[in-house]
Design a protein around this motif. Sequence first.
Motif, PDB file in Angstrom:
ATOM      1  N   TYR A  31       0.809  -1.213   0.000  1.00  0.00           N
ATOM      2  CA  TYR A  31       0.000   0.000   0.000  1.00  0.00           C
ATOM      3  C   TYR A  31       0.848   1.272   0.000  1.00  0.00           C
ATOM      4  CZ  TYR A  31       0.103   1.474   5.003  1.00  0.00           C
ATOM      5  OH  TYR A  31       0.441   1.962   6.228  1.00  0.00           O
ATOM      6  N   SER A  32       2.113   1.142  -0.377  1.00  0.00           N
ATOM      7  CA  SER A  32       2.986   2.307  -0.367  1.00  0.00           C
ATOM      8  C   SER A  32       2.500   3.416  -1.292  1.00  0.00           C
ATOM      9  CB  SER A  32       4.413   1.897  -0.752  1.00  0.00           C
ATOM     10  OG  SER A  32       5.279   2.989  -0.669  1.00  0.00           O
ATOM     11  N   LYS A  33       2.029   3.066  -2.503  1.00  0.00           N
ATOM     12  CA  LYS A  33       1.547   4.082  -3.442  1.00  0.00           C
ATOM     13  C   LYS A  33       0.326   4.799  -2.879  1.00  0.00           C
ATOM     14  CE  LYS A  33       3.278   1.978  -7.702  1.00  0.00           C
ATOM     15  NZ  LYS A  33       2.916   1.392  -9.019  1.00  0.00           N
ATOM     16  N   THR A  34      -0.539   4.041  -2.234  1.00  0.00           N
ATOM     17  CA  THR A  34      -1.715   4.643  -1.612  1.00  0.00           C
ATOM     18  C   THR A  34      -1.301   5.593  -0.508  1.00  0.00           C
ATOM     19  OG1 THR A  34      -3.044   2.678  -2.087  1.00  0.00           O
ATOM     20  CG2 THR A  34      -3.851   4.153  -0.369  1.00  0.00           C
ATOM     21  N   TYR A  35      -0.350   5.156   0.314  1.00  0.00           N
ATOM     22  CA  TYR A  35       0.134   5.995   1.403  1.00  0.00           C
ATOM     23  C   TYR A  35       0.709   7.299   0.871  1.00  0.00           C
ATOM     24  CZ  TYR A  35       3.200   7.953   4.885  1.00  0.00           C
ATOM     25  OH  TYR A  35       3.829   8.836   5.723  1.00  0.00           O
ATOM     26  N   ILE A  36       1.550   7.186  -0.159  1.00  0.00           N
ATOM     27  CA  ILE A  36       2.196   8.376  -0.716  1.00  0.00           C
ATOM     28  C   ILE A  36       1.160   9.350  -1.271  1.00  0.00           C
ATOM     29  CG2 ILE A  36       3.728   9.195  -2.555  1.00  0.00           C
ATOM     30  CD1 ILE A  36       5.380   6.634  -2.100  1.00  0.00           C
ATOM     31  N   LYS A  37       0.113   8.810  -1.917  1.00  0.00           N
ATOM     32  CA  LYS A  37      -0.935   9.678  -2.458  1.00  0.00           C
ATOM     33  C   LYS A  37      -1.651  10.422  -1.329  1.00  0.00           C
ATOM     34  CE  LYS A  37      -3.109   8.211  -6.098  1.00  0.00           C
ATOM     35  NZ  LYS A  37      -2.841   9.229  -7.169  1.00  0.00           N
ATOM     36  N   VAL A  38      -1.953   9.702  -0.248  1.00  0.00           N
ATOM     37  CA  VAL A  38      -2.621  10.328   0.894  1.00  0.00           C
ATOM     38  C   VAL A  38      -1.690  11.334   1.573  1.00  0.00           C
ATOM     39  CG1 VAL A  38      -3.592   9.916   3.195  1.00  0.00           C
ATOM     40  CG2 VAL A  38      -4.198   8.405   1.300  1.00  0.00           C
ATOM     41  N   LYS A  39      -0.432  10.964   1.723  1.00  0.00           N
ATOM     42  CA  LYS A  39       0.536  11.867   2.350  1.00  0.00           C
ATOM     43  C   LYS A  39       0.679  13.141   1.533  1.00  0.00           C
ATOM     44  CE  LYS A  39       5.039  13.248   3.146  1.00  0.00           C
ATOM     45  NZ  LYS A  39       5.983  13.959   2.251  1.00  0.00           N
ATOM     46  N   ASN A  40       0.734  12.998   0.208  1.00  0.00           N
ATOM     47  CA  ASN A  40       0.836  14.177  -0.654  1.00  0.00           C
ATOM     48  C   ASN A  40      -0.420  15.042  -0.577  1.00  0.00           C
ATOM     49  OD1 ASN A  40       3.385  13.453  -1.519  1.00  0.00           O
ATOM     50  ND2 ASN A  40       2.665  12.411  -3.361  1.00  0.00           N
ATOM     51  N   LEU A  41      -1.560  14.392  -0.417  1.00  0.00           N
ATOM     52  CA  LEU A  41      -2.812  15.134  -0.276  1.00  0.00           C
ATOM     53  C   LEU A  41      -2.831  15.896   1.046  1.00  0.00           C
ATOM     54  CD1 LEU A  41      -5.596  15.935  -1.237  1.00  0.00           C
ATOM     55  CD2 LEU A  41      -6.453  13.679  -0.549  1.00  0.00           C
ATOM     56  N   ILE A  42      -2.330  15.281   2.112  1.00  0.00           N
ATOM     57  CA  ILE A  42      -2.227  15.968   3.404  1.00  0.00           C
ATOM     58  C   ILE A  42      -1.313  17.184   3.284  1.00  0.00           C
ATOM     59  CG2 ILE A  42      -1.308  15.757   5.754  1.00  0.00           C
ATOM     60  CD1 ILE A  42      -2.278  12.836   5.730  1.00  0.00           C
TER      61      ILE A  42
ATOM     62  N   ARG B 221     -12.038   7.959  -0.204  1.00  0.00           N
ATOM     63  CA  ARG B 221     -12.111   6.630   0.405  1.00  0.00           C
ATOM     64  C   ARG B 221     -10.758   6.207   0.988  1.00  0.00           C
ATOM     65  NH1 ARG B 221     -14.342   4.557  -3.489  1.00  0.00           N
ATOM     66  NH2 ARG B 221     -12.623   3.499  -4.551  1.00  0.00           N
ATOM     67  N   ILE B 222      -9.678   6.372   0.220  1.00  0.00           N
ATOM     68  CA  ILE B 222      -8.362   5.960   0.734  1.00  0.00           C
ATOM     69  C   ILE B 222      -7.873   6.924   1.818  1.00  0.00           C
ATOM     70  CG2 ILE B 222      -7.739   4.791  -1.418  1.00  0.00           C
ATOM     71  CD1 ILE B 222      -5.883   7.165  -2.040  1.00  0.00           C
ATOM     72  N   PHE B 223      -8.271   8.187   1.712  1.00  0.00           N
ATOM     73  CA  PHE B 223      -7.906   9.169   2.731  1.00  0.00           C
ATOM     74  C   PHE B 223      -8.553   8.805   4.064  1.00  0.00           C
ATOM     75  CE2 PHE B 223      -7.927  13.168   5.022  1.00  0.00           C
ATOM     76  CZ  PHE B 223      -6.731  13.776   4.644  1.00  0.00           C
ATOM     77  N   HIS B 224      -9.822   8.449   4.012  1.00  0.00           N
ATOM     78  CA  HIS B 224     -10.545   8.079   5.236  1.00  0.00           C
ATOM     79  C   HIS B 224      -9.993   6.792   5.831  1.00  0.00           C
ATOM     80  CE1 HIS B 224     -13.865   6.417   7.686  1.00  0.00           C
ATOM     81  NE2 HIS B 224     -14.056   7.687   8.009  1.00  0.00           N
TER      82      HIS B 224
ATOM     83  N   MET C 269      -7.013   5.719   5.801  1.00  0.00           N
ATOM     84  CA  MET C 269      -5.685   5.873   6.392  1.00  0.00           C
ATOM     85  C   MET C 269      -5.627   6.919   7.498  1.00  0.00           C
ATOM     86  SD  MET C 269      -2.972   5.381   3.298  1.00  0.00           S
ATOM     87  CE  MET C 269      -1.695   5.338   4.538  1.00  0.00           C
ATOM     88  N   THR C 270      -6.567   7.866   7.514  1.00  0.00           N
ATOM     89  CA  THR C 270      -6.513   8.934   8.515  1.00  0.00           C
ATOM     90  C   THR C 270      -7.681   8.910   9.490  1.00  0.00           C
ATOM     91  OG1 THR C 270      -7.770  10.540   7.203  1.00  0.00           O
ATOM     92  CG2 THR C 270      -5.375  10.420   6.814  1.00  0.00           C
ATOM     93  N   GLY C 271      -8.776   8.272   9.087  1.00  0.00           N
ATOM     94  CA  GLY C 271      -9.977   8.296   9.913  1.00  0.00           C
ATOM     95  C   GLY C 271     -10.835   9.521   9.661  1.00  0.00           C
ATOM     96  N   TYR C 272     -10.401  10.395   8.735  1.00  0.00           N
ATOM     97  CA  TYR C 272     -11.145  11.608   8.381  1.00  0.00           C
ATOM     98  C   TYR C 272     -11.545  11.570   6.907  1.00  0.00           C
ATOM     99  CZ  TYR C 272      -8.723  13.529  12.512  1.00  0.00           C
ATOM    100  OH  TYR C 272      -8.222  13.745  13.763  1.00  0.00           O
ATOM    101  N   THR C 273     -12.650  12.222   6.600  1.00  0.00           N
ATOM    102  CA  THR C 273     -12.926  12.512   5.193  1.00  0.00           C
ATOM    103  C   THR C 273     -12.035  13.695   4.794  1.00  0.00           C
ATOM    104  OG1 THR C 273     -14.665  14.117   5.689  1.00  0.00           O
ATOM    105  CG2 THR C 273     -15.340  11.799   5.439  1.00  0.00           C
ATOM    106  N   ILE C 274     -11.886  13.908   3.492  1.00  0.00           N
ATOM    107  CA  ILE C 274     -11.056  15.025   3.031  1.00  0.00           C
ATOM    108  C   ILE C 274     -11.622  16.349   3.529  1.00  0.00           C
ATOM    109  CG2 ILE C 274     -10.274  16.294   0.996  1.00  0.00           C
ATOM    110  CD1 ILE C 274     -10.134  13.609  -0.483  1.00  0.00           C
ATOM    111  N   LEU C 275     -12.951  16.516   3.420  1.00  0.00           N
ATOM    112  CA  LEU C 275     -13.574  17.761   3.852  1.00  0.00           C
ATOM    113  C   LEU C 275     -13.380  17.993   5.342  1.00  0.00           C
ATOM    114  CD1 LEU C 275     -15.250  20.263   3.255  1.00  0.00           C
ATOM    115  CD2 LEU C 275     -17.325  18.879   3.582  1.00  0.00           C
TER     116      LEU C 275
END
Length: 309
Positions: free
Chosen positions: A194-205, A234-237, A239-245
């Motif tokens: 899930y590294s690619k997913t993590y990186i995408k979420v991290k970049n979004l953060i 969906r992937i953000f939630h 990994m973080t427990g939050y929605t993007i909004l």
Amino acid sequence: MVLIFDTDILPKVRFIGSVSYKTPWVHFHRKIDEYVLYIIKSGELYIKEADVKYILKKGDVLLLQSNIPHEGYKSSCCDYYFVHFKHPGIEEADNTLSDMLAKEILQNRNLFLTSDSLSESDNLSSICYIPKYYHIKNESVLFHIFHILDESIADYIKKYECYKKIISCNLLRLFITISREYTSTEVENSKIHYSKTYIKVKNLIDYINTHYSEKLTSQDIESTFKSNYDYLNRIFHSMTGYTILHYINNVRIIKAKELIESSSMNFSEIGYLVGIESPYYFSKLFKKYTGSTPTQYLKKVMLEVPGKT
């Protein structure tokens, strides 16, 4: 090998310095009851710990463990820093960067990335992960580490009040810097599922933390990350427990709290600066996320800070 380092415990530095051998030299044999950290400035250092041989070059970091014999095995010219210290909170995590360990390290970073910087509770992990041997490729990071070490050596020589305490704090800072760089380069780029997913979420953060003051729409996020918003949410939630909004609003309110505490701006200005143009919506959102209105929060701050009016 990856080591687990408890940052709640301050390392106790006994000796720090640097040496420069212009003629070939071989490290002597010894076994001591303290850790020794080597960071190479230039040249090569050939050193063996037990039966494991290392060839250290510029940017290499090696942490030799206590009560394990080490010695040089080949002569060479070298220029390096050394730090002798003790620390009861260092443990071995794994011989290799396994998928499970990588996920654990990434999840730990994720908790910090999504934490509330103004929260009084300190429930984040005090653990950082340090490779026993690591090569620092980033020149700016390496320069920063050299600077920390040079400052520490200067303090060690001057021997002003509490100099070893300052040096120990600097060493802790250095280990955290190495741990961050290791996580950013080696772990985030490891080939776990899930590294690619993590990186995408991290970049979004990172994107939200940088652009929170702008009008962020789902279309903007889709365009920036070239992915469907529902998928990103969906992937953000997950990994973080939050929605993007929710995360965007949370960042905005944290920044608003910082401005309320540190400035004399009115609430409309503060709302605008954190990306919320409507004063009514700002007040409503602030109460939703903090449990109090901006006015109530300001009164609370004024009561807690003596002399603030």
